[in-house]
Each structure stands twice: as C-alpha cells, then as structure tokens.
Scaffold this motif. Sequence first.
Motif, mmCIF file in Angstrom:
data_model
loop_
_atom_site.group_PDB
_atom_site.id
_atom_site.type_symbol
_atom_site.label_atom_id
_atom_site.label_comp_id
_atom_site.label_asym_id
_atom_site.label_seq_id
_atom_site.Cartn_x
_atom_site.Cartn_y
_atom_site.Cartn_z
ATOM 1 N N ALA A 58 0.834 -1.208 0.000
ATOM 2 C CA ALA A 58 0.000 0.000 0.000
ATOM 3 C C ALA A 58 0.866 1.255 0.000
ATOM 4 O O ALA A 58 0.563 2.237 -0.684
ATOM 5 N N HIS A 59 1.952 1.226 0.774
ATOM 6 C CA HIS A 59 2.827 2.407 0.815
ATOM 7 C C HIS A 59 3.520 2.612 -0.526
ATOM 8 O O HIS A 59 3.667 3.747 -0.987
ATOM 9 N N ARG A 60 3.918 1.513 -1.173
ATOM 10 C CA ARG A 60 4.544 1.647 -2.496
ATOM 11 C C ARG A 60 3.573 2.253 -3.499
ATOM 12 O O ARG A 60 3.938 3.131 -4.283
ATOM 13 N N ARG A 61 2.318 1.780 -3.471
ATOM 14 C CA ARG A 61 1.318 2.325 -4.395
ATOM 15 C C ARG A 61 1.112 3.817 -4.152
ATOM 16 O O ARG A 61 1.064 4.612 -5.096
ATOM 17 N N PHE A 62 0.974 4.183 -2.894
ATOM 18 C CA PHE A 62 0.751 5.590 -2.560
ATOM 19 C C PHE A 62 1.938 6.447 -3.008
ATOM 20 O O PHE A 62 1.762 7.499 -3.620
ATOM 21 N N ALA A 63 3.152 5.979 -2.710
ATOM 22 C CA ALA A 63 4.344 6.743 -3.072
ATOM 23 C C ALA A 63 4.475 6.864 -4.588
ATOM 24 O O ALA A 63 4.798 7.934 -5.117
ATOM 25 N N ASP A 64 4.226 5.755 -5.306
ATOM 26 C CA ASP A 64 4.315 5.780 -6.774
ATOM 27 C C ASP A 64 3.322 6.774 -7.366
ATOM 28 O O ASP A 64 3.653 7.545 -8.268
ATOM 29 N N ASN A 65 2.101 6.755 -6.861
ATOM 30 C CA ASN A 65 1.069 7.676 -7.371
ATOM 31 C C ASN A 65 1.436 9.128 -7.078
ATOM 32 O O ASN A 65 1.267 10.012 -7.920
ATOM 33 N N LEU A 66 1.932 9.360 -5.871
ATOM 34 C CA LEU A 66 2.278 10.728 -5.486
ATOM 35 C C LEU A 66 3.431 11.257 -6.325
ATOM 36 O O LEU A 66 3.410 12.398 -6.797
#
Length: 636
Positions: A58-66
């Motif tokens: 979840a953190h990877r997805r959030f960071a990638d999107n940001l």
Amino acid sequence: MFDSIRNHKKYLMGFLLLLIIPSFVLFGIDGYTRFTEGGQSVAQVAGKDIKQQDWDAAHRRFADNLLANSPNLDRGLLDTDQARYASLQRLVDERLLATAADKLRFATSDQRLARELQQDPTIATLRKPDGSLDMAQYRQLLSTQGQTPEMFEANVRADLSRRQVLQGVATSGFVTPSVSKAMGDAYFERRDIQWLRLAPADFERQVSVSDADVEKYYQANAAQFQSPEQADVEFVTLDLAAVAQGIVLNEADLRAYYEQNLKQQASTEQRRASHILLTVASGASADDKAKVKAKAEALLAQLKAAPGKFADIARAESQDPGSARNGGDLDYFSRGAMVKPFEDAAYALEKGQISGVVESEFGFHIIQLTDIKRPAQRSFEAMRAEMEPELKKQQAQRKFAEAAEQFSNLVYEQADSLAPAAEKLKLKLQTVKGLGRQGQPGVLSNPKLLTALFAADSVQKKRNTEAVETGPSQLTAARVVQYAPAATQPLAAVAAQVRARLVAERAAALAKADGEAKLAAWRKDIGSAKLPAAITVSRDKPEGLPLKVLTAALSADLTQAPVLVGLDQGREGYVLLRVNKAVPRNPPTAETARLEANELAQMWSSAEGAAYLSYLKTQFKAEVKAPKPGPAKPAS
C-alpha cells in the motif's frame, strides 16, 4: 479567494477535530522499527488481519502515485516512519469503508462504473476513430501498472462503493449564517496590545564566568560536548534507471511502440461541427416524440436538397440557444466532450458531410462536419530519441522485481562486500566519508537504512546491510568501511563553546528574573508599566508577533482588562505583554462572508465525515496494532 481563512483554517479544523478524534499514545522510533521488521499483523478490520506485506504494498502504491503526480517531490519525505504510518492509516480506512459498503449494501451498478470510466481522460485517449475502446492499448496501459482490465475495473467499482459510505454524511453538513458570523467574528477578533522582549544579549555584560565555572559546567554537561560518531561507508542502489541502463531495445518492439503512439495521436484529433437540435420535453409521450422526430426528418430532407443552407436553417429551427445564433456552430471538440451518440455520429462523418437524424438524451440532432484537425504525424526516426527512454522505462518496470530479488540475494550471500552485486548488475559503488546517524540528502537519509547501517553487527563486523527500500522501485544496501565512535572532546578544544553557552544561560536567567520583577511591580501599579506603543494584532495579521506571544494575546481573559502576561522563552529571553482590549473585526464584504460560510461548511462536513469514520471504526472493530512513531527528528 478568501486567502486568510484558507491560510489559517488548520486552526478551525483542529478545533473541530479535537471534539471527535481521540489522541494517540506516542511510541519511540526504536519500538516502531522493531515492530515493522516482522511479518505479523499490523492492523485488523472486522476480524481480518492486515499483514506487513499488505502495508508495504500500500505504501509503495501511494508513493508511486504521489511521485507520478509530483515528480519534483523529495523522495526522502516518503521514506520516513511517519509517512509509512500514514499509509497504514489510509489502508485501514480503505478496508473499513469497503467492509461498511458491503455490510450496508452499497453497490456500484455497471452503468455507474461505465460513466466513471468514460470520464477518465487517460482512457478517453485510447478510443478508436469509431468511438470504441482499443482493448489492446487498454490492456498494455494497465499491464505497466501490474493490473489487468478486470482488476482495474474491480478496483474502480470498489472505490465508488467506498465513496458512497461517507458521501451522504460528508455532504450533509451546513452552517447557518448566524453561526458562520459568530465563528468568523471570534476567529478574526483583533487585540490591542503592547509588548516588550527582554533579550538575554542585553544582560550578558552583567554575567561573570570564571575558568572554574567553565570547568564545572563542562564536567556536569560532558555529553553535550561529544564529537558525534561517524562512519566511512560504501553503498549501492538499484532503481529503475539502473535496470533500464542494462536493457537493449529490440527494433521490432520499438516499431510496435511507435505504431501504438500513432494510434494515440490519432485519438486526440479534434473535429468541428454544426448541428440543428430539436428538443424533446422530459416525460414526453411516444406520439409527441415521434412528431419531433418527423420534423427533424423533414429538415434533413431540406438539407439534402440544399446543403449550403445548413446555417440558415439552424438559425431558424435549432432549439439549442448556445449555437443556433451562430448557425449551429459548436467549434472544435475532442472525443469525450460530447454525448456518445452525437460523438459517434460526428466521428463517422467526412468533412462536409451531413448525418442522418441522431437521437441523444437532449433530443434529435442533424450534424454537419465542418472541419477536422489531426495532429501532425511524425516519422519513426524523428520520434526514436523520445521513445527509447520511455520504452526502456516500461521494460525496466517489468524487470525490476527480478533484478530486486537478485540484488537482495547478492548483498546477503556475499555479506563482506558490495562489489559483487555492483559488478553483476552493473551498478555504481559509491562512497561517503564521515557519515553520521542523521544521514545526508538522498538514499542515505532513509531512517531504516541508517538504523541498519549503525547497528552493532554492521559496525563491528563491517557486513552489508540488507537491501532496504529507500524509495518507490528503489533498493539500497550499504556497508561500514571505517567507524569512529562518539567521544567527549577535551575541555581545551571546547572551552570557548562552553563559556559561550554558560554566559547565554546565565543571561537568559537574568532576563527572566528582571521580567518577573517588572511583571510583579506593574501588576501592583499597572500605570507604571513602560511598554512600546500599542499595536493591533489578529490571526490573519500577526504583525510579526511570535506565535507563542500571539496565542497568549488572543487567549487572554479580558473580563478585567487590561491584562499583563509574562512569557518565559528560554534562550530567546522573556516577554512582557499587555493586552488592552478586544477590537472587533472589520465587517466582511458580502462575498467574503459567503466564502467564509462555504469554507466553514466544508470544514464542518469534513469533521462530520471524520466523526462517522470514527464511529465505523468502533462498529466494525478497526484497530491499528503498529505503534505510532514519534515526531520526526529535525536534520542536524
């Protein structure tokens, strides 16, 4: 816009949220780090565990999107324990809302899903000239994100269902004009004040410090005069750029990518059309609808006989008030701008052609295509320089997982050197001298990597750290080459520093004593207070007042004004503050009052949504098990 309330709305929001959100117990960073290293459950929603790997993903997805939306954002800001904990809270909220949507039977219909997908601008660029979706491009686009169309559409459907849970509550908040005025008047109330800072520097001449005093202070505070531990380190980083460097592009793949780009360019063409619209009243009977259609057919017959009179007939007969006076001209538009039946018909025409009668939700149209703007088609060679890095990046994204596993194995299996991993994967082995525990900008600012690097095993045995995720699609391993522990510096080396610190402390103490004496005397005879001229301050116009002083001025009880307040600011000195009276705010304009009411209603709605979310956490037993990290330490 109403800038002042926007700039300070965090105060209002904080006040509202204090009513509904309980405080958390803060844990130390060490406890937080130990907890996250395991594979245990980090949270639970409705009896279902959220595992460490779920949190990491979840953190990877959030960071990638940001980072995709803000490429210039410092990656280090996303690598902190605080940022990771925020990702866990978001994940818990997502699971909680999904559970609530299921239990409360909130569903998303196929029609609602279709509308949402049609409004997606990225998907709109993948439409063919006939309006249908290019499934091959659609699948390829999603594959670069590690998704299939089924997975993507299921995620969109789930997101729409989750939104419904809070939507009704969050949109129901309202604030009456009287409440808005009362809160605005209170928030923007002004205060007439006088203030004086007693600076320690003004008392330094009164301070006498002997050599014995310096030595005594040094002995009592030796820990403050240590040289920090330092290490010479080497490190190696694997990221998408490094993987891309090792990719040799196949000419056939590059040609295929070029063809896909041509299709995307074609989908961005613009068309210009004119139309004649005959509207159908809502709820019209079948007979009434048939009469309107018959009239449209009659107009079409006239146009076929005299196509050049389209503009004249549109001015006379079209019921579209926006375009009729312009002869039906709608100017240029792209795919997705018009309702689908109209768009399909317009994109099926050649320049100058007139359509048949087209039915849409607005009524019956007759369309004439007047122009087509197609993007200039660039040659393969002209686009090669742009396509190669982008295609390499896409291929690197697909190969990164394999390279990451190989990298992790190499730094673990050959733990006494990073050179084998660097040579095998063609990575650059970098070195840094004198690195402290605070790290330095870049990958060496990552808290988890620094913790591993300065761990006893790394320092004593000079072993490689594990491969640590230091950013989205980025792994770093490091190794201590030389280590110097923290050591107390001899008095001779720091005597001047010790003396300056002792003088500053004693001067601050004198400033405080003088301030307290003046405060006591002035409270007995307030007329004797000697302070600078009065100024008027408020939250939106602090006039340079320090936040602590401003807060004291605005929170002072004025039932027996004027009020005298003393504020000890430590090394910054002592502040004497006289609050004379409250001054009403200047009456806001009608527009300002309206904007205030709107912003306050939005804040109230957000607070009600947060309160309902808090209720759902209790109802469905949502719990974060991972300890909350303490405040981030400032870089030293």
